[in-house]
Every structure is written in structure tokens, then in C-alpha cells.
Design a protein around this motif. Structure first.
Motif, PDB file in Angstrom:
ATOM      1  N   ARG A 125       0.850  -1.255  -0.084  1.00 50.55           N
ATOM      2  CA  ARG A 125      -0.050   0.123   0.110  1.00 50.55           C
ATOM      3  C   ARG A 125       0.829   1.244  -0.164  1.00 50.55           C
ATOM      4  O   ARG A 125       1.925   1.276   0.870  1.00 50.55           O
ATOM      5  CB  ARG A 125      -0.848   0.012   1.191  1.00 50.55           C
ATOM      6  N   MET A 143       1.580   5.344   0.473  1.00 48.24           N
ATOM      7  CA  MET A 143       0.981   6.374   1.274  1.00 48.24           C
ATOM      8  C   MET A 143       0.999   7.942   0.545  1.00 48.24           C
ATOM      9  O   MET A 143       2.166   8.003   0.257  1.00 48.24           O
ATOM     10  CB  MET A 143       1.814   6.410   2.581  1.00 48.24           C
ATOM     11  N   GLU A 183      -7.878  12.360  -4.152  1.00 48.98           N
ATOM     12  CA  GLU A 183      -8.992  11.512  -4.664  1.00 48.98           C
ATOM     13  C   GLU A 183      -9.068  11.123  -6.141  1.00 48.98           C
ATOM     14  O   GLU A 183      -9.130   9.754  -6.368  1.00 48.98           O
ATOM     15  CB  GLU A 183     -10.470  12.000  -4.165  1.00 48.98           C
ATOM     16  N   TYR A 184      -8.677  11.888  -6.859  1.00 43.15           N
ATOM     17  CA  TYR A 184      -8.672  11.682  -8.209  1.00 43.15           C
ATOM     18  C   TYR A 184      -7.527  10.816  -8.413  1.00 43.15           C
ATOM     19  O   TYR A 184      -7.469   9.718  -9.264  1.00 43.15           O
ATOM     20  CB  TYR A 184      -8.302  12.923  -9.273  1.00 43.15           C
ATOM     21  N   GLN A 242      -5.876   8.728  -6.439  1.00 43.27           N
ATOM     22  CA  GLN A 242      -6.082   7.460  -5.750  1.00 43.27           C
ATOM     23  C   GLN A 242      -6.923   6.757  -6.671  1.00 43.27           C
ATOM     24  O   GLN A 242      -6.754   5.415  -6.751  1.00 43.27           O
ATOM     25  CB  GLN A 242      -6.877   7.770  -4.513  1.00 43.27           C
ATOM     26  N   ASN A 243      -7.829   7.264  -7.304  1.00 45.50           N
ATOM     27  CA  ASN A 243      -8.796   6.688  -8.146  1.00 45.50           C
ATOM     28  C   ASN A 243      -8.284   6.131  -9.363  1.00 45.50           C
ATOM     29  O   ASN A 243      -8.266   4.832  -9.783  1.00 45.50           O
ATOM     30  CB  ASN A 243     -10.006   7.688  -8.611  1.00 45.50           C
ATOM     31  N   ALA A 274      -3.228   5.013  -0.251  1.00 43.09           N
ATOM     32  CA  ALA A 274      -3.934   5.319   0.945  1.00 43.09           C
ATOM     33  C   ALA A 274      -3.695   7.013   0.915  1.00 43.09           C
ATOM     34  O   ALA A 274      -2.635   7.385   1.088  1.00 43.09           O
ATOM     35  CB  ALA A 274      -3.588   4.784   2.518  1.00 43.09           C
ATOM     36  N   ILE A 275      -4.814   7.689   1.225  1.00 42.98           N
ATOM     37  CA  ILE A 275      -4.591   9.232   1.373  1.00 42.98           C
ATOM     38  C   ILE A 275      -4.373   9.604   2.700  1.00 42.98           C
ATOM     39  O   ILE A 275      -5.112   9.106   3.646  1.00 42.98           O
ATOM     40  CB  ILE A 275      -5.845   9.948   0.955  1.00 42.98           C
ATOM     41  N   ASP A 276      -3.139   9.958   2.985  1.00 41.34           N
ATOM     42  CA  ASP A 276      -3.020  10.738   4.449  1.00 41.34           C
ATOM     43  C   ASP A 276      -3.037  12.246   4.570  1.00 41.34           C
ATOM     44  O   ASP A 276      -2.177  12.977   4.082  1.00 41.34           O
ATOM     45  CB  ASP A 276      -1.126  10.117   4.770  1.00 41.34           C
ATOM     46  N   LYS A 277      -4.407  12.756   4.755  1.00 38.28           N
ATOM     47  CA  LYS A 277      -4.822  13.863   4.873  1.00 38.28           C
ATOM     48  C   LYS A 277      -4.158  14.546   6.253  1.00 38.28           C
ATOM     49  O   LYS A 277      -4.543  14.127   7.157  1.00 38.28           O
ATOM     50  CB  LYS A 277      -5.997  14.152   4.438  1.00 38.28           C
ATOM     51  N   GLN A 333     -15.881   8.435  -9.068  1.00 43.65           N
ATOM     52  CA  GLN A 333     -16.117   9.627  -9.745  1.00 43.65           C
ATOM     53  C   GLN A 333     -16.453   9.531 -11.357  1.00 43.65           C
ATOM     54  O   GLN A 333     -15.787   9.067 -12.242  1.00 43.65           O
ATOM     55  CB  GLN A 333     -14.608  10.454  -9.902  1.00 43.65           C
ATOM     56  N   GLY A 343      -3.765   8.500  10.912  1.00 40.10           N
ATOM     57  CA  GLY A 343      -2.851   7.834   9.804  1.00 40.10           C
ATOM     58  C   GLY A 343      -3.249   7.779   8.575  1.00 40.10           C
ATOM     59  O   GLY A 343      -4.615   8.154   8.292  1.00 40.10           O
ATOM     60  N   PRO A 344      -2.431   7.428   7.699  1.00 39.40           N
ATOM     61  CA  PRO A 344      -2.702   7.434   6.382  1.00 39.40           C
ATOM     62  C   PRO A 344      -3.957   6.265   6.025  1.00 39.40           C
ATOM     63  O   PRO A 344      -3.956   5.273   6.677  1.00 39.40           O
ATOM     64  CB  PRO A 344      -1.430   6.797   5.627  1.00 39.40           C
ATOM     65  N   GLY A 345      -4.874   6.620   5.291  1.00 40.02           N
ATOM     66  CA  GLY A 345      -5.877   5.642   4.683  1.00 40.02           C
ATOM     67  C   GLY A 345      -7.005   5.535   5.962  1.00 40.02           C
ATOM     68  O   GLY A 345      -7.923   4.738   5.606  1.00 40.02           O
ATOM     69  N   VAL A 384     -12.252  12.054   7.061  1.00 36.54           N
ATOM     70  CA  VAL A 384     -11.188  12.217   5.906  1.00 36.54           C
ATOM     71  C   VAL A 384     -11.521  11.937   4.603  1.00 36.54           C
ATOM     72  O   VAL A 384     -12.477  10.758   4.603  1.00 36.54           O
ATOM     73  CB  VAL A 384      -9.742  11.646   5.968  1.00 36.54           C
TER      74      VAL A 384
END
Lengths: 559, 306, 463
Positions: free
Chosen positions: A401, A403, A417-418, A420-421, A432-435, C72, C316-318, C406
């Protein structure tokens, strides 16, 4: 209920009385509290006032730091650019103009600036070479921890001082007399004239600084001005009013009497509403508000911010992204056109094929023409091929995965998000998005706690090197620790060479290595569209230097 | 006196929790977009005392400074003291809050009595429907809609009756404080309605009427005064609710209050501002609760007897 | 009257099966009674139905409506359900075919002599503009408008500046939607100033999909050939600003919002019951300790600490950020219930029936299970019901100021946050989640009212 209609009616009457009293009481309370809080103004200023030559604007945020040695952000630079002036300044057409310095000579190891004798501080005293020496020493003094100290590193001993190895007095800058400033350079630097226009090089007068007792730049009266405007009123969080500085040496050039930043908000719909009401002369638009602006038939302008955004990849050996094939695969599936035109959808953004944005100038014309960028194509099949190679080299069946570190701004959220998609659907990668909030994102990026991080870089000075040295192995902003000896050599060349042609060649090599090694994946150059009051003219938007620049602006009488 | 001591201990507890929470937050407030060398970062950390051990050094310094009422220097605006920030921005939030409380309290009493008096008739039904809306729609939706409404209103009338956003004139106060008080007002209206219904059927009202007291006097001195008591008891929670709501209203209407400042400080991880604001607000709430309790004892003799 | 002396006979157990007055009406336990009353309350019944429906929808929803909430559909952005969904398949990457006919502005004069034209078909992939270069111009600026432009009006959205060096050609790809656009090209003079005269041409954009995209979207291979017409997926409640299905997002958002809204109160009410009864039953030092601690936690400024804890835990991420919010909510909210339960326990301890039961020799277990718990349970249940709306509000509020879940995890609060940005042009993106929040909050409030009425002993005795 035993109550009769009669009693209903009388009670109703009491309640009406109560309501009337209440409304008046409330109004009275508003008045009293407002008076206590000093809300004494009775009228709302109009967006533009041709008679008073006053413009009311909305700005995204209050300038956090107006101590020019410590400022790091565009809001502060914008205000400082109006109230201060360095040795040189950026003019109407984006070129350099003499500022406090009347003339200058820049050689291989030294530079000399002759200051004009009529430059004045806002208390009427002359601006002298000593003020520059004091300002520069403050910027480089390690005790002050200025983030921009590095921009002075071309000056002799600057880096050693900043690292605490030499005393501040050894900085290679000297006031020969009140009006001559001598600078010894550590190395030849082809763009020193551009550097001295930067806010960290602004003058600060020592006696005034001492009198503020650590509050220099915190309020309107703890800052001394030598620029076209001075801050006449600063209500923190609410209003910042600039008025023409009567002591400014070039005041004939300034036509606006006042710039009133009466609103601080970055919310586009609030900005648009203020514009719509005729309260603010300029409002930036986003995807949603641009439609309103079109329907209302307002004039819309476009502007490129000069920054470039990219995905930084982590090159530390323990990370999967240290594998070149994986990086190629990631790079090959991103459709920048789709990202910019269909996801971000903000007019003014353009897809970026390179770390060097399109507006940079080379030796004789646009840099992009002198070092062309090969077109970037989406090739999912080739990407999958690289992915297979990457898996084989990494010895795994599935890429672990990934990050993706991002800040919580709306545009980067959409972008993340785009991406990731796209990585999921086109490569089957789990991302995984780490915001994180801004400071935590910085901390994680600095610690290398990511595989991919969405980053952006804005130019500090008008030279390709402001981008070119980003991926040098020693650069602190190279969060992924990309390290390439050849690239480092070319960066060193671009730093020290004085030959424009040779430097452009070096930038070409830097661009080539970055692309071959997929050190980063450039995505877009941000821009914006905005509406501007038709009577407001002469506002300069620029990539480098204070933006927007109202010093040449004026308000025309006729519509 | 005992209450006072308890208040002091509570404030100490708030300060300590804030300190603990803050020092567990990942990230570093001294990081900037332009990375600086580790040497400079160490210098900066020394300047803010972050280089010393968290406990006991940093904690003791922090406590000592709080005792002296000094919250230190902001991390993001290195030339501003947290005390200055509190002094400049808290009055703004306070004014909005006071207006909102007054509006909510007064409106609640007025509309609550109205619904009780006209029980199950048109005014009751209309107001109760509005109350339901007021209770169940989140405040931020109201704020956004209100702003839109003002724009429309001003456009129809052709001049700016009420400003869209900002701060500076009396007119700037009106819409934000009304929006801020709306939810609380709906809640108070409901409370007032039931307590007024209780009072209307109470024996002492019948007694007063049979004594031949003038209806005005009965209404104001007996019905309204007694029915309003429960409203006073919930003022404490109401103040807390309005403090919360203030964040959104300040963000949406671009008002320079402390709530907006706090949200920004959190984004910037500005330790000193966050800790200063939290301790200040905590102290403020503790004091407010004390004041409300005292006021209640003053108004309602039964409480004093206990 | 002289009392007869007691004899051992008087202490004999009562005979079983002894005929006493029979209870003819069916026995009604506490809960059966409550349930009967609740059902008798029409509003509360309705609220209960709504709550059950919402819970069912969020539980079953993802099985029934299997659309991915974060997928999307960029060809249908911010669309209402009844919007036109047709799209045509084009070959290759969807670039305009230069061999296709050229559309010129019909009628009207062309004061600039630029002969502005649209090459090929105007599609959502691209619109290709071409014009003749003039010797006088130093460059051109291309504009696009969504309304017809009358003379002298602003030309609309500036798309690009085209230098004189290249051909007079511009390809627009920016966020093209299937409707009519008006393109204008204005020449720039030597100083870079825009000249007044400009040419305007309308373009009717049609929605197209490239073959690869159609395959990626899962259309049957037999349907995919250039020129074929397909219907894009149907979104029953429209789409949001990223083309994501609103219904799917609302369903998945309900899981987040309802989960936080129900789980957090559940946990903290349980903690409150535990600590409160402990304090109430034990009394003494334990009571003092618990109650003092409660006082402290109550005094913490709730929202500030919510935000502090939230960032303190970090995300954490994800991760979706649901858990930190849950923990923060629980940590800050338990004191209310603790105080309430303790008060109840103290009160019940003094009640006559408890005394009587104890005198009759009931064991502690019996006292706890048959007297204390049921009597406290009522209050706890009501507290729980009222705690849910406020937890839902807190989640929505935090998500609204960007400190909540998130993305792409949807929650009603974060959807509202997105919705306020598009409120003017696409109100459905705000109205739908806001309505759901309101409906849920309302339902739980009404249900709480109903429960309180049903459990209220005073009401019962009045009957």
C-alpha cells in the motif's frame, strides 16, 4: 384551559408590548456594545471611489508577519511590497527597476549599490546603507531563525553565520558611507540584482527596531515604512488600511490615495458576495462561483500564480517508490489534462510537463523554447509493463500500500482523490490518502514518512534556479531525498556560472535528469480567475514579487 | 469560597490537560514551507524553550507563566504576544455572544409564552414548526443561507441594508448575532412553552386573579417571571453552545473573533495560541457558570434555602 | 381490643395455591407499559419508524445500491437525476478529427476579418478553434461564455492567451459540458492591450466517450463502436461536484454519521452508568473522587478539546478519522450521564419500596436487577436518545470546519461542507445531506420526548 378569548387578546397585547421593548432593547444593546468595541464607522466603503482614489479590497488572510526579516508567505510579501522598498523593485512590466538604489554594479565577487539621497522613511529621515546592513544581518542571524536566511547565502560568510560558526558582524556587507553599500559575494551569482528585490533584503532602521521591543511589524505603529504606502490602520483580523506615504521619494508615480483591505476571507462565495454588493473591487473565483460571474456578465480576468505543483516521490531505499519502474508506471498513468480540465476545473490552471513553469525566461526568450519538454503521454499498457518489472525487481507479488501525503486544502483533496482513483483503476495499486493539516504534513514530509506527497513550489526570485536547485541532494526541500551526482553538478554550474547560455544548458540537463529518473511527477501550474471592478485600472499581477501590485493602480472617472 | 477554590483547581486541570494534549500532537509548529537547516531549527526551539525536557521544565515554565497571566509569544506571528491576541479578539466574540444570548433568551421567552398562551392555535403551530426547524438544522447551514438571503435582499432593495461579511460598523453585528442565537432560541422557546403551560394552570395564578390583581401585573410579575426561571438554569449550557456556534459564524462572516483565530491556530499548530485560548476560554466558562449559579440563587429564593 | 397473643402458627409459610383475589387483567411489566404508551403516541411512533428506516437504509443500503460512493463519474458532474445522460462513442482518444467539416459563424458581420471557425465536431473532449492571423495583432485571447454576448459586454471566461508565433488555433478542453458555448477571440495590440472588436462563434457541445473510456466504464463490447450512442449510468439523486453518486454517498455517509451519532453516546452513557452507579452506591471517598473528576471534565471547553484531541490523536494514512472522533467524543461527554445516574441512584436508594424489599430479605442482586436498574434505565434511555442528535451535530460541525472525517469517506457533515460551496448553482448537493441531518436529529428528539413521556412516573400516577 379556563382562559377566555378576552384574556388571550390582552396577553397577546402584552406580548406585543414586550416584543417592541425587546426590539428596541436589542437595538440599544447593539449600539452600546458596538460603541464600546469602537465600531464607530457609519458607512460601508464603496469598492472604488474615484474622487478619493481609494480602493477597497478583500484579501485571503491577514499578513501573519510584517517583520521583513521573518516573513515567509505571499500575503505578507504583498503588503510589504506596498509599504517597503528594497534596493531594486519589480516594475509594471515585470522587469527590475531602481528602488532605493539609484545605480549598481555587480561583479564576480562583489557588488556595489549607490543609494538615492531623497529616499525617506515615513518619519522623514533618510534611508541609508546602514539600514540595509542592519536588515540583512537580522535576516541571517541564526538567533532569529529566519526561514529565508538561505536567500542571502550568496553573500560572503552568510551560510557560516547562519549555521552559527561565524559572528554576524562578518557578513560581507558594508556601508561605505550613508549612501554606498558594498557587498562581497561568496561565489559568482548571475541573478544578484533579482535577489535584492526580495523582502528579506529590505532595510530595517536599527533605532526604530530597538524602540519596538520585540514587536516590530506587529502593529501599524511598530513598523517604519519606506515604500509608496504606509499602514494607517490595522485592526487585527478585520482590516488593514494602506495610505499613500507622503515621504516616499517617487510619490508622483503613485495615484491611489488609499488601499483598504477591509475584509479577510478566503471563502470564494463570501468574496463573490462582497464584489456583488459593490464592497470589494476584486474577488477571486472558483469553479462554482465562475458560473455566477458569467451569468452576471462581469468582466473576468485570468492569472497564473507562477508556482508549479508536483508529486514528490520518496527515494529512500526502504520505500517501494525508490524503484524507477514503479515511478515510471505512476507517471505514465496520470492524465494531466483530465486532472486540470475535468477534476480541478479552475480556469487559469495549466498542465505542467516540467518542474520549470512556462513563464520562466531563458537567455533570449522563454526558457520553454530553449529547453523544450518532450510531450507527456498517457500509456496505460506501458505503465503496466513497468509495474510488472517493478514487482519483479522488488521481489513482491503486490506492491505494498502506497501512502499519499496531502494537506487539507480543497484543491489538493480533489487531486488526491482523483489520483487515488487513477492508480487504483489503471494499475490496481492500493493508495491510501494521508490527509494532514499543514504543519503536520510538513513534519511528515520532512521526516520522509510518505511514498508520494503532493507538493507545490512558488518562485522566490526571477530566475529558473529558484526551481532548478529543488532536487539537489543537499536541498532541505527535497523531501524524498532524491540524490543524483550528475544533477548536483549541473545545479552547481547553474548557481555559479555567469554565462546565460551555459546556465540554460545546465537547466536543460537538470530537466532531462529529473524526467529520466522520474524524480518527481509534475502535475500542474496553478492559476486563478477573478473579477475586477471595471473602473479599477493598472493593477499588476505577477509571478515573482508582490502580487497583486496596486502601486501603479488608479480609478478612472468614467464607466 | 469552596466554589472558588474548586474553580481554581478546575482551571489548573484545564491547563494541564491542554498542555498534555498539545505535546502529544504530531508535527512541529516551527516547520515552514521553506525548510531550514537543522541548526537553525535548534536555535528556534531554544528560543521557544522547546529544547528542554517537556516535564518538568517546560511544564513548570508554562504553569508559572499562566500564574502571571502571560501566555507567551505566538509561533506563527513571532512578534505578537498571545495576551495581545486574546485582548484584541475576545471582545469581538464576546459581543457577538452577548447579543446572541440576549436575542435567544428574549426571543425564547417571547415566543415560548406566545405558543403557550395560544396553545394549539395558529401562532403555536407556526412557531413550533419553526422551532423544530431551528433545533434540527445545523447552524452552519443557517449561516450560509442567511448570507445568501442578505445578498438577495440587498439586490432587491438596491442598496446594502446589511453587510454580507466583515467587521467595522454596527450593521455588521446584526445578522451574525441573530444566526448565532437562532438554535438556542428555538431550544429556549420549547422550554419556555412547557414551563409557561405549567404556570398558566398553577393555583397561585388563579389566586392572584381572584384577588383582583390587574391582568398586566399578573402576567408580568407572576406568569412571565415564574415561567422564565427554567430559562435561566440552562443559560450555562447555552453560553457553551453559543461559543461553539461562534466558530462557524466567525468563519463564514469573516469576523475577527477568537473562534476563527483558534481554528487558524490549530491549522498552524501554534502551540502558545492554542494553549492560551483554551485556558482562557476554560477560565471564562468556569467563571460564567459560577456567575449563573449566583444569579439563580439571587432570583430564586428556594435555591438559597437549600 | 385486646390483641391475641402470637402463636407459632402465625409464622407458618402461606399455603401455596391459596385462593386470593385473582388478577384478571394481564400483568403489565414496566417495559410493556412503556412500549404501550410509546405506541399510543403517534408522533413518537412516526419518529421510531423514521429511525428504524434510517438504520435499515444505512445497514442494507450498500447491498441494495452497490454504486461505489467514491467513484467519480467526471462526465456527469453536479447533475440532477433527470439530466440528459446520452453520450456518443468516438474512436481513439477522442481527439477531434480534422477532416470533419468546419463550422463558421453564420449571419452577422465579421468586423475583425478573423474568420473564427470551429474545426470538427465540438465535443466534451475538446473544441477546436481556428482563426486567421492578422499582421497587427501581437497575440490573441480566447474567451468562452455560457450565454450569448451582446456588443460591448464582457466576453466571458478567459481561457488562454495564444502567441502570434503559432497558428491561429486553440483547443479548449476545460470542463466542457454538453450544452451551447459562445467562443470569442480578441486580438491584442502591440502593448498587449485587448482590442475592442472580437468575433464570436457558438458551439453546441455533444457528450462523447472514447472507446477506452467506454470499456473502462463497463459497457458491453457489442455496444462500443464509433458513433454508437450509450446512456451513462443513472444517479437517482444526482451527482456531486466530483461526479460521485449522491445516493451512494448519502448511504455511506449515513453509516459514518449514524455510527458516530449512536456509538459515541452508547459508550459514554455506559461509562456514565458504570461510574454513576458506582459513585451512588459506594458513596464516601469513591463518590468524592469520581464526582470531583466529573466536575473537571465538565469544565473543559468542549469544542476546543474536541479539536485538540482530534489532532492530538492524529490521523494515519488511509484512516477515515472516525475512531479519533469517537474516542474524543466519549472522553469529553461521559460526565453528564455520570452525574445524572448518580443522582438517580441516590434518590432511589432512599425510596420506600427499596427499603421494603430489603426488609423482606431480598438479596443485593435482586435489589440491583429488579429495582435499581429498571428505574435508572428509563432515565438512561432518554438521555441516550437526546445524546444522539447532539453527537450527530458535533460530527457534522467538525466535518464542516474540515476537522472531521477524511475524504473520500463521506459523512453528512462533510457533504454539507462540500455542498455550501456549490449552493448557488447546485443546491441539491447541500439540501440532501442537510435534510437528512435535520430529519435524523428531529426523529431522535421526538422519540426522546415520547420516551420521556412514556416513562414518566408522574404521568402514570395521574392516570
Amino acid at each position: 384551559m379556563p382562559e377566555s378569548n378576552q384574556s388571550h387578546r390582552s396577553v397577546g397585547r402584552y406580548l406585543v408590548q414586550l416584543a417592541v421593548v425587546g426590539v428596541f432593547g436589542f437595538a440599544g444593546l447593539v449600539w452600546v456594545l458596538g460603541w464600546l468595541a469602537g465600531l464607530t464607522e457609519s458607512t460601508l466603503a464603496d469598492a472604488v471611489d474615484a474622487d478619493a482614489q481609494t480602493v477597497t479590497i478583500v484579501v485571503a488572510e491577514e499578513p501573519p508577519q510584517l517583520d521583513s526579516s521573518l516573513s515567509t508567505d505571499t500575503s505578507s510579501f504583498m503588503v510589504l511590497g506596498h509599504v517597503m522598498e528594497g534596493l531594486l523593485r519589480y516594475g509594471k512590466d515585470g522587469g527590475l527597476e531602481p528602488g532605493v538604489a539609484e545605480r549598481w554594479e555587480i561583479g564576480e565577487d562583489r557588488a556595489t549599490f549607490w543609494l538615492r539621497r531623497d529616499a525617506r522613511w515615513s518619519d522623514g529621515r533618510p534611508v541609508t546603507a546602514h539600514d540595509f546592513v542592519f536588515g540583512w544581518r537580522r535576516t541571517i542571524d541564526p538567533a532569529n531563525g529566519s526561514s529565508y536566511a538561505f536567500i542571502l547565502y550568496a553573500i560572503e560568510n552568510a551560510e557560516q553565520i547562519n549555521l552559527g560558526k561565524l559572528p554576524v558582524e562578518t557578513l560581507g556587507v558594508r556601508a561605505v558611507d550613508d549612501f554606498q553599500l558594498d557587498v562581497s559575494l561568496q561565489r559568482p551569482v548571475a541573478y544578484f540584482d533579482k535577489l535584492v528585490a526580495f523582502p528579506s533584503y529590505y532595510p530595517i532602521r536599527e533605532d526604530f527596531f530597538a524602540s519596538t521591543r520585540g514587536r516590530y511589524g506587529a502593529d501599524a505603529d511598530t513598523l517604519l515604512y519606506n515604500g509608496p504606502f504606509e499602514i494607517s490602520k490595522w485592526i487585527h483580523g478585520a482590516r488593514l488600511r494602506l495610505e499613500k506615504n507622503p515621504h516616499y521619494w517617487d510619490k508622483a508615480r503613485i495615484r491611489l490615495q488609499a488601499i483598504d483591505a477591509a475584509y479577510f476571507t478566503r471563502d470564494p462565495s463570501t468574496q463573490l458576495n462582497l464584489y456583488r454588493e459593490g464592497r470589494a473591487a476584486v474577488a477571486s473565483l472558483n469553479v462554482e462561483t465562475v458560473e455566477t460571474a458569467l451569468r452576471k456578465r462581469w468582466p473576468i480576468s485570468r492569472f497564473a500564480s507562477g508556482a508549479v505543483f508536483y508529486l514528490e516521490l520518496n527515494h529512500r531505499p526502504e520505500r517501494p517508490t525508490s524503484n524507477l519502474h514503479l515511478r515510471r508506471a505512476l507517471s505514465l498513468v496520470i492524465d494531466r489534462d483530465e486532472l486540470v480540465y475535468n477534476v480541478i476545473r479552475t480556469a487559469g490552471f495549466v498542465p505542467a510537463p516540467s518542474l520549470f513553469p512556462i513563464w520562466l525566461q531563458g537567455a533570449n526568450g522563454p526558457l520553454r523554447n530553449e529547453i523544450p519538454v518532450p510531450p507527456m503521454k498517457v500509456d496505460v499498457d506501458l505503465a503496466r509493463h513497468h509495474l510488472e518489472l517493478a514487482k519483479r525487481e522488488l521481489g513482491v507479488d503486490e506492491i505494498p500500500r502506497l501512502m499519499m501525503l496531502v494537506t487539507d486544502s480543497p484543491t489538493t483533496a480533489k487531486e488526491a482523490e482523483y489520483l487515488q482513483n487513477i492508480f487504483q483503476t489503471r494499475l490496481g495499486l492500493d493508495v491510501a490518502i494521508d490527509k494532514q493539516i499543514f504543519k503536520q504534513r510538513l513534519a511528515k514530509a520532512a521526516a520522509g514518512d510518505f511514498d508520494i506527497v503532493v507538493s507545490g513550489w512558488g518562485p522566490d526570485y526571477d530566475d529558473p534556479l529558484t526551481f532548478g536547485d529543488l532536487f539537489a541532494s543537499w536541498n532541505q526541500n527535497n523531501h524524498g531525498k532524491f540524490s543524483n551526482a550528475e544533477l548536483d553538478r549541473w545545479v552547481a554550474t547553474a548557481q555559479t556560472s555567469l554565462d546565460p547560455g551555459h546556465r540554460v544548458f545546465a537547466f536543460g540537463q537538470i530537466q532531462r535528469i529529473l524526467a529520466e529518473e522520474v524524480a518527481l511527477i509534475p502535475t500542474y501550474e496553478p492559476g486563478s480567475v477573478y473579477v475586477r471592478h471595471p473602473l479599477l485600472q493598472g493593477v499588476v499581477r505577477r509571478a515573482v514579487g508582490p502580487d497583486p501590485d496596486y502601486t501603479n493602480a488608479y480609478i478612472t472617472g468614467e464607466s | 469560597m469552596k466554589r472558588l477554590l474548586q474553580g481554581v483547581v478546575t482551571i489548573w486541570f484545564i491547563a494541564t490537560s491542554t498542555f498534555v494534549a498539545m505535546h502529544n500532537v504530531p508535527g512541529n509548529p516551527l516547520l515552514d514551507e521553506k525548510a531550514v537547516s537543522p541548526e537553525i531549527r535548534r536555535n528556534l526551539e531554544a528560543r521557544y524553550g522547546l529544547d528542554r525536557p517537556v516535564f518538568p521544565d517546560q511544564y513548570l515554565t508554562y504553569m508559572r507563566n499562566i500564574l502571571r497571566g502571560d501566555f507567551g509569544i505566538s509561533f506563527t506571528q513571532r512578534n505578537r504576544r498571545v495576551n495581545d491576541i486574546l485582548r484584541e479578539h475576545f471582545p469581538v466574540s464576546a459581543i457577538l455572544g452577548i447579543l446572541a444570548i440576549v436575542f435567544a433568551g428574549f426571543g425564547g421567552i417571547l415566543f415560548g409564552s406566545l405558543t403557550a398562551v395560544y396553545r394549539n392555535r395558529l401562532p403555536d403551530v407556526v412557531i413550533m414548526v419553526l422551532v423544530v426547524v431551528g433545533i434540527s438544522v445545523p447552524g452552519f447551514v443557517f449561516a450560509a443561507l442567511a448570507q445568501l438571503g442578505i445578498v438577495g435582499l440587498n439586490e432587491v432593495l438596491g442598496w446594502t441594508v446589511l453587510p454580507v461579511a466583515g467587521w467595522g460598523t454596527l450593521r455588521h453585528l446584526i445578522i451574525p448575532s441573530l444566526v448565532l442565537g437562532l438554535g438556542t432560541m428555538a431550544f429556549l422557546t420549547r422550554l419556555m412553552r412547557s414551563s409557561m403551560l405549567d404556570v398558566l394552570g398553577a393555583d397561585y395564578i388563579r389566586t392572584a386573579r381572584s384577588k383582583g390583581l390587574p391582568p398586566t401585573r399578573i402576567f408580568f410579575r407572576h406568569q412571565l417571571a415564574n415561567a422564565s426561571l427554567p430559562v435561566l438554569t440552562v443559560l450555562g449550557p447555552a453560553i457553551a453552545a453559543i461559543t461553539t456556534g461562534g466558530f462557524v459564524v466567525e468563519l463564514i462572516f469573516a469576523i475577527p473573533g477568537l473562534g476563527r483565530y483558534f481554528v487558524e491556530a490549530v491549522q498552524q499548530l501554534d502551540y502558545t495560541v492554542i494553549m492560551g485560548t483554551t485556558v482562557f476560554y476554560g477560565t471564562f466558562l468556569v467563571v460564567m457558570v459560577l456567575v449563573v449559579d449566583l444569579a439563580y440563587a439571587l432570583v430564586d429564593p428556594r435555591v438559597r434555602l437549600e | 381490643m385486646a390483641r391475641a397473643p402470637l402463636s407459632p402458627l402465625d409464622f407458618r409459610p402461606a399455603e401455596r395455591g391459596l385462593q386470593v383475589d385473582p388478577i384478571l387483567r394481564p400483568s403489565l411489566s414496566y417495559w410493556e407499559d412503556t412500549w404501550r404508551r410509546l405506541r399510543g403516541n403517534r408522533r413518537a411512533t412516526l419518529a421510531l419508524v423514521v429511525v428504524i428506516a434510517l438504520l435499515t437504509a444505512s445497514a442494507v443500503g450498500p447491498v441494495v445500491w452497490t454504486v461505489d460512493p467514491s467513484a467519480q463519474d467526471l462526465d456527469q458532474v453536479s447533475k440532477l437525476p433527470w439530466a440528459d445522460r446520452r453520450a456518443r462513442i468516438v474512436d481513439g482518444a477522442g481527439a477531434a478529427d480534422p477532416s470533419l467539416p468546419v463550422a463558421r459563424a453564420t449571419g452577422g458581420s465579421d468586423p475583425t476579418g478573423m474568420d473564427l471557425r470551429i474545426v470538427g465536431e465540438a465535443t466534451t473532449k475538446s473544441v477546436v478553434l481556428e482563426w486567421n492571423l492578422s499582421d497587427l495583432a501581437s497575440g490573441y485571447r480566447v474567451y468562452r461564455h455560457i450565454d450569448a454576448i451582446a456588443g460591448g459586454e464582457p466576453l466571458g471566461l478567459p481561457l488562454a492567451e495564444v502567441p502570434i508565433a503559432g497558428p491561429g488555433r486553440f483547443i479548449d478542453r476545460l470542463n466542457l459540458q454538453p450544452h451551447r458555448y459562445y467562443y470569442a477571440v480578441a486580438a491584442l495590440d502591440a502593448a498587449g492591450e485587448e482590442q475592442a472588436a472580437s468575433t464570436i462563434i457558438p458551439a453546441d457541445v455533444v457528450r462523447v466517450l472514447s472507446e477506452q473510456e467506454a470499456i473502462a466504464r463497463g459497457f458491453a463490447a457489442s455496444k462500443i463502436f464509433p458513433g454508437a450512442e450509450v446512456e451513462l449510468p443513472f444517479h437517482p439523486l444526482g451527482t456531486d461536484a466530483l461526479g460521485r453518486d449522491m445516493l451512494a454517498r448519502l448511504i455511506h455517509g449515513s453509516r459514518v454519521s449514524l455510527f458516530i451519532g449512536i456509538a459515541a453516546p452508547w459508550f459514554y452513557v455506559m461509562i456514565g452508568v458504570g461510574l454513576g452507579s458506582l459513585a451512588g452506591l459506594r458513596g464516601g471517598a469513591v463518590d468524592q473522587l469520581i464526582m470531583r473528576f466529573t466536575d473537571f471534565v465538565v469544565a473543559l471547553p468542549f469544542l476546543l478539546f474536541m479539536i485538540l484531541f482530534k489532532i492530538g490523536f492524529g490521523i494515519g494514512p488511509g484512516e477515515s478519522g472516525i475512531l479519533p472522533m469517537l474516542v474524543a467524543l466519549v472522553l469529553l461527554s461521559w460526565p453528564g450521564t455520570t452525574r445524572l445516574v448518580r443522582g438517580q441512584v441516590l434518590q432511589i436508594r432512599e425510596e420506600g419500596y427499596l427499603e421494603a424489599s430489603r426488609l423482606l430479605g431480598a438479596p443485593t442482586r435482586h435489589l440491583l436487577l429488579h429495582h435499581l436498574v429498571p428505574n435508572v434505565m428509563g432515565v438512561v434511555l432518554v438521555t441516550l436518545t437526546f445524546a444522539i442528535p447532539s453527537a450527530i451535530f458535533t460530527e457534522a460541525f467538525l466535518s464542516f470546519i474540515g476537522m472531521g472525517v477524511v475524504p473520500p469517506t463521506p459523512s453528512w457533515g462533510s457533504m454539507c461542507n462540500d455542498g455550501t460551496k456549490t449552493m448557488l448553482m447546485h443546491p441539491h448537493e447541500l439540501v440532501l445531506p442537510a435534510t437528512l441531518i435535520s430529519l435524523t436529529v428531529l426523529a431522535f428528539n421526538v422519540l426522546g420526548d415520547g420516551l420521556r413521556d412514556a416513562l414518566d412516573a408522574r404521568l402514570r400516577s395521574r392516570e
